[in-house]
Enzyme design. Structure first.
Site, PDB file in Angstrom:
ATOM      1  N   CYS A 193      64.165  15.171  59.457  1.00  0.00           N
ATOM      2  CA  CYS A 193      63.961  14.021  60.342  1.00  0.00           C
ATOM      3  C   CYS A 193      63.561  12.857  59.449  1.00  0.00           C
ATOM      4  CB  CYS A 193      62.901  14.343  61.390  1.00  0.00           C
ATOM      5  SG  CYS A 193      61.276  14.488  60.676  1.00  0.00           S
ATOM      6  N   LYS A 199      49.376  18.006  72.287  1.00  0.00           N
ATOM      7  CA  LYS A 199      50.808  18.372  72.212  1.00  0.00           C
ATOM      8  C   LYS A 199      50.991  19.540  71.260  1.00  0.00           C
ATOM      9  CE  LYS A 199      53.618  15.895  69.453  1.00  0.00           C
ATOM     10  NZ  LYS A 199      54.321  16.696  68.425  1.00  0.00           N
ATOM     11  N   ASN A 200      50.361  19.449  70.083  1.00  0.00           N
ATOM     12  CA  ASN A 200      50.636  20.432  69.038  1.00  0.00           C
ATOM     13  C   ASN A 200      49.883  21.745  69.215  1.00  0.00           C
ATOM     14  OD1 ASN A 200      52.427  18.628  68.037  1.00  0.00           O
ATOM     15  ND2 ASN A 200      51.148  17.938  66.335  1.00  0.00           N
ATOM     16  N   ASP A 214      49.309  12.814  60.640  1.00  0.00           N
ATOM     17  CA  ASP A 214      49.771  12.186  61.890  1.00  0.00           C
ATOM     18  C   ASP A 214      48.996  10.923  62.235  1.00  0.00           C
ATOM     19  OD1 ASP A 214      50.645  15.273  63.638  1.00  0.00           O
ATOM     20  OD2 ASP A 214      51.620  14.131  62.045  1.00  0.00           O
ATOM     21  N   ARG A 262      61.694  18.709  56.141  1.00  0.00           N
ATOM     22  CA  ARG A 262      61.186  19.637  57.168  1.00  0.00           C
ATOM     23  C   ARG A 262      61.827  21.034  57.016  1.00  0.00           C
ATOM     24  NH1 ARG A 262      58.866  16.574  61.311  1.00  0.00           N
ATOM     25  NH2 ARG A 262      57.543  18.381  61.663  1.00  0.00           N
ATOM     26  N   ARG A 269      57.443  11.255  73.426  1.00  0.00           N
ATOM     27  CA  ARG A 269      57.376  12.617  72.890  1.00  0.00           C
ATOM     28  C   ARG A 269      55.932  13.034  72.654  1.00  0.00           C
ATOM     29  NH1 ARG A 269      60.556  13.683  67.663  1.00  0.00           N
ATOM     30  NH2 ARG A 269      59.576  15.691  68.078  1.00  0.00           N
TER      31      ARG A 269
HETATM   32  C1  EPZ Z   1      53.111  20.306  62.396  1.00  0.00           C
HETATM   33  O1  EPZ Z   1      54.445  20.204  61.908  1.00  0.00           O
HETATM   34  C2  EPZ Z   1      52.974  19.220  63.455  1.00  0.00           C
HETATM   35  N1  EPZ Z   1      53.903  19.489  64.549  1.00  0.00           N
HETATM   36  C3  EPZ Z   1      53.264  17.860  62.838  1.00  0.00           C
HETATM   37  O2  EPZ Z   1      53.054  16.870  63.845  1.00  0.00           O
HETATM   38  C4  EPZ Z   1      52.263  17.635  61.705  1.00  0.00           C
HETATM   39  O3  EPZ Z   1      52.545  16.415  61.072  1.00  0.00           O
HETATM   40  C5  EPZ Z   1      52.372  18.775  60.683  1.00  0.00           C
HETATM   41  O4  EPZ Z   1      52.163  20.039  61.350  1.00  0.00           O
HETATM   42  C6  EPZ Z   1      51.353  18.658  59.561  1.00  0.00           C
HETATM   43  O5  EPZ Z   1      50.065  18.705  60.091  1.00  0.00           O
HETATM   44  C7  EPZ Z   1      53.599  20.433  65.460  1.00  0.00           C
HETATM   45  O6  EPZ Z   1      52.585  21.103  65.380  1.00  0.00           O
HETATM   46  C8  EPZ Z   1      54.597  20.641  66.564  1.00  0.00           C
HETATM   47  P1  EPZ Z   1      54.054  21.923  58.331  1.00  0.00           P
HETATM   48  P2  EPZ Z   1      55.038  21.370  60.944  1.00  0.00           P
HETATM   49  O7  EPZ Z   1      54.827  23.185  58.452  1.00  0.00           O
HETATM   50  O8  EPZ Z   1      54.583  22.687  61.435  1.00  0.00           O
HETATM   51  C9  EPZ Z   1      56.745  21.485  54.459  1.00  0.00           C
HETATM   52  C10 EPZ Z   1      53.631  15.077  65.275  1.00  0.00           C
HETATM   53  O9  EPZ Z   1      53.875  13.866  65.140  1.00  0.00           O
HETATM   54  N2  EPZ Z   1      57.265  22.807  54.849  1.00  0.00           N
HETATM   55  O10 EPZ Z   1      52.576  21.989  58.100  1.00  0.00           O
HETATM   56  O11 EPZ Z   1      56.480  21.124  60.785  1.00  0.00           O
HETATM   57  C11 EPZ Z   1      57.242  20.409  55.413  1.00  0.00           C
HETATM   58  O12 EPZ Z   1      58.520  19.959  55.018  1.00  0.00           O
HETATM   59  C12 EPZ Z   1      54.189  16.070  64.259  1.00  0.00           C
HETATM   60  O13 EPZ Z   1      52.961  15.563  66.207  1.00  0.00           O
HETATM   61  C13 EPZ Z   1      58.143  23.457  53.993  1.00  0.00           C
HETATM   62  O14 EPZ Z   1      58.479  22.947  52.937  1.00  0.00           O
HETATM   63  O15 EPZ Z   1      54.289  20.996  59.592  1.00  0.00           O
HETATM   64  C14 EPZ Z   1      56.202  19.339  55.273  1.00  0.00           C
HETATM   65  O16 EPZ Z   1      56.477  18.566  54.120  1.00  0.00           O
HETATM   66  C15 EPZ Z   1      54.882  15.379  63.097  1.00  0.00           C
HETATM   67  N3  EPZ Z   1      58.644  24.662  54.371  1.00  0.00           N
HETATM   68  C16 EPZ Z   1      54.920  20.133  55.061  1.00  0.00           C
HETATM   69  O17 EPZ Z   1      55.326  21.435  54.622  1.00  0.00           O
HETATM   70  C17 EPZ Z   1      58.309  25.247  55.571  1.00  0.00           C
HETATM   71  O18 EPZ Z   1      58.794  26.360  55.862  1.00  0.00           O
HETATM   72  C18 EPZ Z   1      54.084  20.260  56.329  1.00  0.00           C
HETATM   73  O19 EPZ Z   1      54.795  21.033  57.210  1.00  0.00           O
HETATM   74  C19 EPZ Z   1      57.409  24.569  56.414  1.00  0.00           C
HETATM   75  C20 EPZ Z   1      56.905  23.351  56.044  1.00  0.00           C
END
Ligand code: EPZ
Length: 415
Positions: free
Chosen positions: A116, A22-23, A303, A121, A395
């Protein structure tokens, strides 16, 4: 409301074929915005989130044709610069269209994704990177507008290797003038799959010493790309084998993508055999306890934290898991406690004291991975459980009930 009925306490036995990730599929679909040529993506899973991103892409003017696991995205005339609120609210990953749109059109207006259940996020790192590339960012209410005559390469240092921010900036930098260096970039397999796709489209991206180096190009061209297998789905079903005392093989996987999970599961006493593209897990005695933390790749993936905690609920001893990626990713443990688990959470740390048995319950899937954890707990529990809010499961897990039934799981989707 549709729900699963699961009768637990029976071992899973058999082989499951893993779907496309998915990702990896989500950013791959977004990358099609970077060219007017046709981009064909194979191994695309049938998931709600994929449907959402395809609807987003087509609402922006692309022609999207889905044929089984193949998705073709072609030019349908001018692409629009404004993304509709509904799609981004439904799924955070739709926010990834922002950078490609401003790179192509010089302007983009996209709603800000909300938080969420698992955390705030924020998207500050996405916007930080796009500003560095020369975009003027204005936030008004719940939308963000970016304007840039053209993007220009920059050196961008991420304080945290955000997956989404890395993907957003890398895609945009492909069409910037000059070179971009993204320091402390994420390098999850899904990010590297996107890099492979962008390079196949004529991009020039190289990952070296923790940074992504992107040489901007005037245009990108179409290509055909198959996304990598879903390591989270594979990991979930391996943990399902362990929690039910089963013997399950997942095939169509890349073991390298699951290295840390496999070492944790063998530390817990599971027997793991790898052959090309397949992993077999049989659980001997009751799992041993372990301590771990979630971390960016190649660390333990956040995850798989909920499915692992479900397994640790039945270990013979005390374990701990620290969630270092998201701030609220233990709320589902309340339901595991209803099932008899002994879990205490303080801040980002859960301590799990293993019990002999879990008992069935009626539950709702709070999010994709917590929903999967509750299914796994129900498959191990004594009695008949029900789990609703299946749209969360849908999802992220393709045909979950069907796949589990194919390996002996007593699970039905009713209602
Ligand atoms: C991706 O989310 C994945 N989703 C998530 O999978 C996964 O948990 C996550 O990466 C971590 O590996 C997809 O790829 C579609 P991040 P993403 O940006 O990109 C903070 C699933 O179940 N952050 O690495 O949103 C954020 O709040 C989903 O498949 C900021 O603060 O993850 C979080 O605490 C859930 N500012 C941490 O970083 C930003 O601008 C990780 O976020 C961006 C992120």
């Amino acid at each position: 409301m549709e729900h699963f009925v699961i009768r637990g306490d029976r071992p899973l036995l058999g082989t499951i074929t893993i779907s496309g990730a998915k990702n990896a599929a989500l950013p791959a679909c977004v990358a099609s915005l970077l060219t007017d040529d046709e981009v064909t993506i194979d191994h695309v899973p049938r998931l709600r989130d994929v449907q959402t991103i395809l609807s987003t892409i087509s609402s922006l003017g692309k022609l999207v044709v889905r044929d089984g696991e193949r998705v073709s995205i072609a030019c349908g005339g001018e692409i629009h610069s404004e993304a509709q609120a509904g799609f981004v609210e439904q799924m955070r990953a739709s926010f990834l269209v922002l950078g490609p749109l401003v790179a192509r059109l010089g302007r983009a207006l996209v709603p800000l994704p909300g938080g969420c259940k698992i955390g705030a996020r924020s998207v500050d790192l996405h916007l930080h990177g796009l500003r560095a590339l020369g975009a003027r960012v204005t936030e008004k209410g719940n939308t963000v507008t970016l304007v840039a005559k053209h993007l220009r390469g920059a050196r961008i240092s991420l304080p945290f290797p955000s997956v989404g921010a890395t993907e957003q900036i890398a895609m945009s930098a492909c069409l910037a003038k000059g070179e971009t260096v993204i320091e402390n970039a994420a390098w999850e397999p899904e990010v590297m799959d996107l890099v492979a796709l962008l390079n196949d489209m004529g991009g020039e991206i190289e990952y070296r010493d923790g940074s992504l180096h992107v040489r901007g190009r005037p245009t990108l061209h179409g290509t055909r790309h198959a996304v990598i297998p879903d390591r989270m789905e594979a990991g979930t079903y391996l943990i399902a084998s362990a929690i039910t005392g089963g013997d399950v093989t997942v095939r169509g996987v890349v073991p390298e993508h699951l290295r840390l999970l496999l070492s944790i599961l063998s530390e817990m006493g599971c027997k793991i055999e790898e052959t090309d593209g397949a992993i077999r897990l049989t659980r001997g005695s009751r799992p041993h306890p372990i301590d771990t933390i979630t971390a960016p790749y190649p660390g333990f993936p956040t995850d798989l934290q909920p499915p692992l905690v479900a397994l640790l609920s039945l270990a013979q001893g005390k374990s701990s898991v620290e969630e270092r990626i998201f701030e609220h990713r233990f709320t589902y443990t309340a339901t595991l406690r209803q099932m008899g688990a002994r879990i205490t959470v303080s801040g980002r740390r859960a301590v799990i004291t293993g019990v002999d048995k879990l008992h069935a319950t009626a539950a709702s899937a709070p999010d994709i991975r917590a929903g999967a954890a509750l299914v796994l707990a129900a498959l191990a529990a004594q009695g008949e459980s029900t789990i609703d809010n299946l749209e969360q499961i849908d999802r992220g897990y393709e045909h979950m009930a069907q796949k589990l039934r194919s390996i002996g799981g007593d699970i039905e989707r009713v209602g």
